[in-house]
Design a protein around this motif. Structure first.
Motif, short mmCIF file in Angstrom:
data_model
loop_
_atom_site.label_atom_id
_atom_site.label_comp_id
_atom_site.label_asym_id
_atom_site.label_seq_id
_atom_site.Cartn_x
_atom_site.Cartn_y
_atom_site.Cartn_z
N ALA A 278 0.85 -1.20 0.00
CA ALA A 278 0.00 0.00 0.00
C ALA A 278 0.88 1.25 0.00
O ALA A 278 2.06 1.19 0.34
N SER A 279 0.26 2.37 -0.40
CA SER A 279 0.83 3.70 -0.19
C SER A 279 2.19 3.90 -0.85
O SER A 279 3.04 4.61 -0.30
N GLY A 280 2.38 3.33 -2.04
CA GLY A 280 3.69 3.35 -2.71
C GLY A 280 4.39 4.70 -2.73
O GLY A 280 5.47 4.86 -2.14
N PRO A 281 3.84 5.73 -3.39
CA PRO A 281 4.53 7.03 -3.45
C PRO A 281 4.71 7.66 -2.07
O PRO A 281 5.72 8.33 -1.82
N PHE A 282 3.75 7.43 -1.18
CA PHE A 282 3.83 8.03 0.14
C PHE A 282 4.98 7.43 0.96
O PHE A 282 5.51 8.08 1.86
N GLN A 283 5.35 6.20 0.65
CA GLN A 283 6.46 5.60 1.38
C GLN A 283 7.75 6.40 1.17
O GLN A 283 8.53 6.60 2.10
N TYR A 284 7.96 6.85 -0.06
CA TYR A 284 9.16 7.66 -0.34
C TYR A 284 9.12 8.99 0.42
O TYR A 284 10.15 9.46 0.92
N ALA A 285 7.94 9.57 0.51
CA ALA A 285 7.81 10.85 1.22
C ALA A 285 8.06 10.66 2.71
O ALA A 285 8.72 11.50 3.35
N ILE A 286 7.54 9.58 3.28
CA ILE A 286 7.74 9.36 4.72
C ILE A 286 9.18 9.00 5.03
O ILE A 286 9.70 9.33 6.10
N ALA A 287 9.87 8.37 4.08
CA ALA A 287 11.31 8.14 4.28
C ALA A 287 12.03 9.47 4.48
O ALA A 287 12.94 9.58 5.32
N GLN A 288 11.60 10.49 3.74
CA GLN A 288 12.19 11.82 3.91
C GLN A 288 11.73 12.46 5.22
O GLN A 288 12.52 13.11 5.91
N ALA A 289 10.46 12.25 5.58
CA ALA A 289 9.93 12.85 6.80
C ALA A 289 10.68 12.36 8.04
O ALA A 289 10.95 13.13 8.97
N LEU A 290 11.01 11.08 8.07
CA LEU A 290 11.69 10.52 9.23
C LEU A 290 13.07 11.12 9.44
O LEU A 290 13.66 10.98 10.52
N GLN A 291 13.59 11.78 8.41
CA GLN A 291 14.90 12.41 8.52
C GLN A 291 14.83 13.89 8.87
O GLN A 291 15.86 14.57 8.87
N LEU A 292 13.61 14.39 9.16
CA LEU A 292 13.49 15.80 9.55
C LEU A 292 14.31 16.06 10.81
O LEU A 292 14.50 15.17 11.64
N PRO A 293 14.81 17.28 10.98
CA PRO A 293 15.66 17.59 12.13
C PRO A 293 14.89 17.55 13.45
O PRO A 293 13.65 17.58 13.47
N ASP A 294 15.65 17.54 14.54
CA ASP A 294 15.03 17.49 15.86
C ASP A 294 14.07 18.66 16.07
O ASP A 294 13.08 18.52 16.79
N ALA A 295 14.36 19.79 15.43
CA ALA A 295 13.51 20.97 15.62
C ALA A 295 12.07 20.69 15.19
O ALA A 295 11.13 21.23 15.78
#
Length: 396
Positions: A278-295
């Motif tokens: 499920a959620s193929g394109p969104f998986q790539y976006a969440i991979a980026q989200a998990l790398q957001l800074p501590d802020a």
């Protein structure tokens, strides 16, 4: 032509008897009531604003460049599995192999369902902390297992786990503990001492543990500590989380679990016959989200803490007994000070009385008396919405 009708071969109901007690969820009922009455919906737990624009743009780029538009790999795209493993190491010092110890799911809801369907058999008992998220009971029932509730009870302004009651609930038939911390709906965050005792019990009785940690980044006092990090727990724990609560994209349905290879393999065997992927394109976006800074994480938590206080103060002013949550984005109140004693009746009447919708906790309990006078409110809404809801509630 003769109108078509469903074939009837006996008096047996169409719905599987294991699911017969569940019917339409309270969320559907109360959201429909909110729409019909034009009320402010503080019932269902979804934000009324989207998450970071840069993550939405990442999803858009994925769609437009063909990333994930076709079936992604069954365990999840490698970029996301790597990001999940990195997240566990970054925040908790837990090391997981992204190839064998991470599984991407259609939200945490599927992770829970697949885990319980994979790990339980008829006759097994599952201990769950009550009040529990409604899908827990349904998934345990679908697996043919028996749920054994251990009730979190109000004490000193919070909901507390009785460790002696938990220990007493374990029998030779107990297969699994299903824990939720930070806990929906009570807002309780289990302490390190409580988790130490739970871990010792699981090891002693050789129990599997499934932990629902979707509110891991919404702890307002102290911090979240995964059970998998305690002695003897990594090899027996399935840790579940999701992007919906942390990044405010609940409709994307990107969840995951981390566990040792043998447990991941078992859960994947069930998951492949649910959504498959499920959620193929969104998986790539969440991979980026998990790398957001501590802020990002700090700002997200601070924003929700401020919103918690706006609604909690409004509920206090309206006359409720308020249990200010340590985590999640829900507040539980007791309606007894208002002269009320039936939370379900109170919530059904509330939209007409003051134009606000909430959820009665008793629908999350086997012990209906335990949650009879408790009502849950979601504060993951815009500040003006919460302020307006607080004003309306003062009419009570």
């Amino acid at each position: 032509m003769t109108p078509m009708s469903a074939p009837v071969s006996s008096d047996r109901p169409f719905l599987n008897r294991r699911l017969a007690p569940f019917g339409t969820t309270i969320f559907a009922e109360m959201s429909a009531l909110a729409a019909r009455t034009g009320s402010i919906n503080l019932g269902q737990g979804f934000p009324d604003t989207d998450g970071p624009a840069e993550i939405a743009e990442a999803a858009s780029r994925a769609v437009l460049t063909g990333l994930g538009n076709q079936y992604p790999p069954g365990p999840g795209v490698p970029e996301l599995r790597t990001a999940i493993a990195s997240h566990q190491q970054r925040f908790y010092g837990l090391g997981y192999d992204p190839d064998t110890e991470v599984l991407v799911t259609a939200g945490a809801t599927e992770a829970i369902a697949a885990s319980l369907l994979a790990l339980l058999e008829p006759g097994d008992e599952v201990i769950a902390l009550e009040p529990f998220y409604d899908s827990y009971a349904a998934c345990i029932a679908m697996a043919g297992a028996t749920r054994v509730p251990v009730t979190l009870r109000p004490h000193g302004g919070a909901f507390v786990l009785d460790l002696d009651e938990l220990r007493a609930a374990v029998t030779p038939r107990t297969r699994l503990l299903l824990l939720n911390t930070p806990h929906n709906p009570t807002g309780t965050v289990l302490t390190a001492d409580e988790l130490t005792a739970i871990a010792a019990l699981a090891v002693e009785r050789d129990l599997l543990v499934v932990t629902d940690e979707v509110y891991e980044h919404l702890v307002f006092e102290g911090s979240h500590v995964p059970l998998a990090g305690f002695p003897g727990m990594r090899e027996r724990t399935v840790t579940i989380s999701s992007a919906g609560k942390t990044f405010s994209f609940t409709g994307w349905k990107v969840g995951w679990l981390t566990a040792p290879p043998e447990l991941v393999s078992a859960v994947r065997s069930a998951k492949q016959f649910l959504t498959y992927v499920a959620s193929g394109p969104f998986q790539y976006a969440i991979a980026q989200a998990l790398q957001l800074p501590d802020a990002y994480y700090e700002g997200f938590r601070a924003d929700l803490a401020a919103k918690r206080d706006i609604l909690a103060d409004g509920l206090v002013s309206a006359g409720f007994e308020v249990f200010r949550p340590q985590g999640t984005y829900f507040i539980t109140t007791d309606i007894t000070p208002l002269g009320e004693k039936d939370g379900l009746a109170f919530c059904r009447a509330l939209p007409e009385r003051c134009g606000v919708v909430a959820i009665p906790n008793q629908v999350f309990c086997d012990d209906k008396s335990a949650g009879a006078t408790q009502v849950r409110w979601a504060f993951c809404k815009k500040t003006p919405v919460l302020e307006e809801a607080a004003d309306r509630l003062r009419r009570l």
